[in-house]
Design a protein around this motif. Structure first.
Motif, PDB file in Angstrom:
ATOM      1  N   ILE A 245       0.861  -1.181   0.000  1.00 54.60           N
ATOM      2  CA  ILE A 245       0.000   0.000   0.000  1.00 54.60           C
ATOM      3  C   ILE A 245       0.894   1.227   0.000  1.00 54.60           C
ATOM      4  O   ILE A 245       1.794   1.364   0.845  1.00 54.60           O
ATOM      5  CB  ILE A 245      -0.920   0.023   1.234  1.00 54.60           C
ATOM      6  N   GLN A 246       0.677   2.120  -0.951  1.00 53.90           N
ATOM      7  CA  GLN A 246       1.507   3.307  -1.056  1.00 53.90           C
ATOM      8  C   GLN A 246       1.220   4.274   0.099  1.00 53.90           C
ATOM      9  O   GLN A 246       0.117   4.321   0.616  1.00 53.90           O
ATOM     10  CB  GLN A 246       1.254   3.994  -2.398  1.00 53.90           C
ATOM     11  N   GLY A 247       2.215   5.028   0.488  1.00 51.92           N
ATOM     12  CA  GLY A 247       2.055   5.953   1.594  1.00 51.92           C
ATOM     13  C   GLY A 247       2.361   5.278   2.918  1.00 51.92           C
ATOM     14  O   GLY A 247       3.030   4.253   2.985  1.00 51.92           O
ATOM     15  N   SER A 248       1.852   5.863   3.977  1.00 53.32           N
ATOM     16  CA  SER A 248       2.173   5.367   5.322  1.00 53.32           C
ATOM     17  C   SER A 248       1.021   4.540   5.886  1.00 53.32           C
ATOM     18  O   SER A 248       0.358   4.945   6.845  1.00 53.32           O
ATOM     19  CB  SER A 248       2.480   6.541   6.253  1.00 53.32           C
ATOM     20  N   ALA A 249       0.751   3.406   5.261  1.00 56.16           N
ATOM     21  CA  ALA A 249      -0.330   2.531   5.724  1.00 56.16           C
ATOM     22  C   ALA A 249       0.029   1.938   7.085  1.00 56.16           C
ATOM     23  O   ALA A 249       1.133   1.425   7.288  1.00 56.16           O
ATOM     24  CB  ALA A 249      -0.571   1.422   4.714  1.00 56.16           C
ATOM     25  N   GLU A 250      -0.914   1.997   8.017  1.00 53.68           N
ATOM     26  CA  GLU A 250      -0.678   1.511   9.376  1.00 53.68           C
ATOM     27  C   GLU A 250      -0.843  -0.005   9.445  1.00 53.68           C
ATOM     28  O   GLU A 250      -1.786  -0.578   8.904  1.00 53.68           O
ATOM     29  CB  GLU A 250      -1.672   2.166  10.335  1.00 53.68           C
ATOM     30  N   ILE A 251       0.115  -0.660  10.107  1.00 53.06           N
ATOM     31  CA  ILE A 251      -0.011  -2.095  10.379  1.00 53.06           C
ATOM     32  C   ILE A 251      -0.855  -2.254  11.642  1.00 53.06           C
ATOM     33  O   ILE A 251      -0.494  -1.761  12.714  1.00 53.06           O
ATOM     34  CB  ILE A 251       1.363  -2.756  10.549  1.00 53.06           C
ATOM     35  N   THR A 252      -1.978  -2.928  11.517  1.00 51.40           N
ATOM     36  CA  THR A 252      -2.922  -3.050  12.638  1.00 51.40           C
ATOM     37  C   THR A 252      -2.808  -4.376  13.375  1.00 51.40           C
ATOM     38  O   THR A 252      -3.342  -4.513  14.479  1.00 51.40           O
ATOM     39  CB  THR A 252      -4.360  -2.882  12.131  1.00 51.40           C
ATOM     40  N   SER A 253      -2.139  -5.354  12.804  1.00 48.29           N
ATOM     41  CA  SER A 253      -1.964  -6.650  13.480  1.00 48.29           C
ATOM     42  C   SER A 253      -0.713  -7.313  12.939  1.00 48.29           C
ATOM     43  O   SER A 253      -0.558  -7.466  11.718  1.00 48.29           O
ATOM     44  CB  SER A 253      -3.188  -7.544  13.260  1.00 48.29           C
ATOM     45  N   ASP A 254       0.175  -7.713  13.852  1.00 43.94           N
ATOM     46  CA  ASP A 254       1.438  -8.322  13.445  1.00 43.94           C
ATOM     47  C   ASP A 254       1.324  -9.838  13.284  1.00 43.94           C
ATOM     48  O   ASP A 254       0.331 -10.459  13.668  1.00 43.94           O
ATOM     49  CB  ASP A 254       2.524  -8.012  14.474  1.00 43.94           C
TER      50      ASP A 254
END
Length: 371
Positions: A245-254
């Motif tokens: 995903i382009q930009g600063s997509a947040e990781i919500t689950s590792d």
């Protein structure tokens, strides 16, 4: 005869009757147990689209879960030849998966194609004739189904009448339509005594005409790109990765053990999740490669899987739509689909996996991709 003697005779007769009843009961129970055992053995031989959970209910398995056996693989050349004759070369792997489900490649009619040729079982006694007829009939059904693969597969099992039934109800295969058609046909034909449930969990619903799980049953053996098609993929991968995903997509689950957001169970999370806007955010492949899967896969929802090199795959799940074709070569950063919440999901997000196999060998994407 005295009363004592009469009572004794009467008691003896009653005991004899009771004994007879017990024998009959044992025979009936024994016959039922034998039937269940034989049915179970038969079902294990023909296979199914999934497994059963602790309650005995059917559980769908992801496509490609099981490999083809050597017998079916041994027929690959013949299937390819007839597929080419009928102009459906790209369907070889689905045809082999069908043969695996129908017979495991055993017998003189490995495609179980006799009924489609002459209206009754057993008229084909030569494997080559079976393959030719099976491919021919599949092509015919495929045309009638307007290329809908799942509708084609279920109609191969049900018969062509299912296509008209679906066309009158939206024109697209669904499991719900398969069940309702099976129920309708069984209700019409059960008086003949020729039909019975081949799956125990179909008994309560009365969906006992054909196999309502046939699509899943075939797809569990479906490996969508033949070995020849993926053999030369390695040279196209330059070893560089980009974010999906382009930009600063947040990781919500590792990646790792967690409490599952929908089931509440403490279980392994085999990928990492990115926040995104459903139906809007484009999803991109992390590296150069070959698309080896591009359809629905149970709880994953809509899925794209890309093979980058030997023992390295990336997997994009829960997509709202898919933008690449199976067998297509793509470059790092190329769009594969759009963010969604299909499958088992609490909301729009991208579930990204990296693996050593199409459906196994999970690794932490952060370690593999350097995120």
């Amino acid at each position: 005869m005295g009363n004592f003697a009469k009572n004794a005779v009467r008691m003896g007769a009653n005991l004899a009757t009771l004994k007879t009843r017990l024998i009959i009961l044992l025979v009936v129970v024994g016959g039922f147990v034998l039937f269940i055992f034989v049915a179970g053995v038969f079902q294990s031989i023909i296979g199914g689209g999934g497994e059963t959970d602790d309650s005995g209910q059917y559980v769908s398995l992801p496509p490609g879960t099981y490999p083809l056996n050597d017998t079916v693989e041994g027929y690959r050349d013949e299937v390819e030849m007839y597929a080419e004759d009928y102009g459906i070369e790209s369907h070889v792997d689905i045809l082999l998966a069908m043969m695996m489900q129908e017979s495991g490649g055993k017998g003189d009619d490995p495609f179980q194609a006799s009924e489609s040729k002459c209206g009754y079982i057993g008229c084909i006694t030569n494997p080559n004739e079976s393959i030719k007829q099976g491919v021919k009939y599949y092509k015919s059904v495929l045309n009638q189904a307007d290329g809908d693969i799942k509708l084609t597969l279920q109609s191969y099992n049900f018969g062509g009448g299912f296509i008209g039934y679906v066309m009158d109800r939206g024109g697209e295969y669904t499991k719900k339509l398969a069940v309702s058609f099976s129920q309708m046909m069984y209700e019409e034909l059960k008086h003949t005594g020729n039909y019975s449930c081949i799956r125990g969990d179909s008994v309560p619903s009365g969906a006992c005409y054909g196999d309502v799980q046939y699509v899943d049953a075939v797809l569990k053996y479906y490996h969508p790109v033949s070995s020849d098609a993926i053999a030369d993929i390695s040279p196209s991968f330059n070893g560089e990765f980009v974010k999906p995903i382009q930009g600063s997509a947040e990781i919500t689950s590792d990646y790792g053990m967690r409490y599952h957001p929908t089931t509440g169970e403490y279980s392994m999370h085999n990928g990492i999740d990115f926040d995104c806007i459903g139906g809007v955010t484009p999803i991109h492949t992390v590296g150069d490669g070959l698309v080896v899967y591009n359809q629905s896969a149970g709880t994953y929802g809509n899925v794209v899987i890309v093979k980058h090199e030997e023992n390295l795959y990336s997997h994009y799940a829960h997509l709202s739509s898919i933008d690449v074709s199976e067998g297509a070569r793509i470059q790092a950063g190329e769009r594969v689909g759009v963010c969604g919440t299909t499958g088992r999901s609490t909301g729009p997000h991208l579930h990204l996996e990296t693996k050593t196999e199409t459906w196994g060998g999970h690794q932490n994407p952060k370690d593999v991709l350097g995120f």
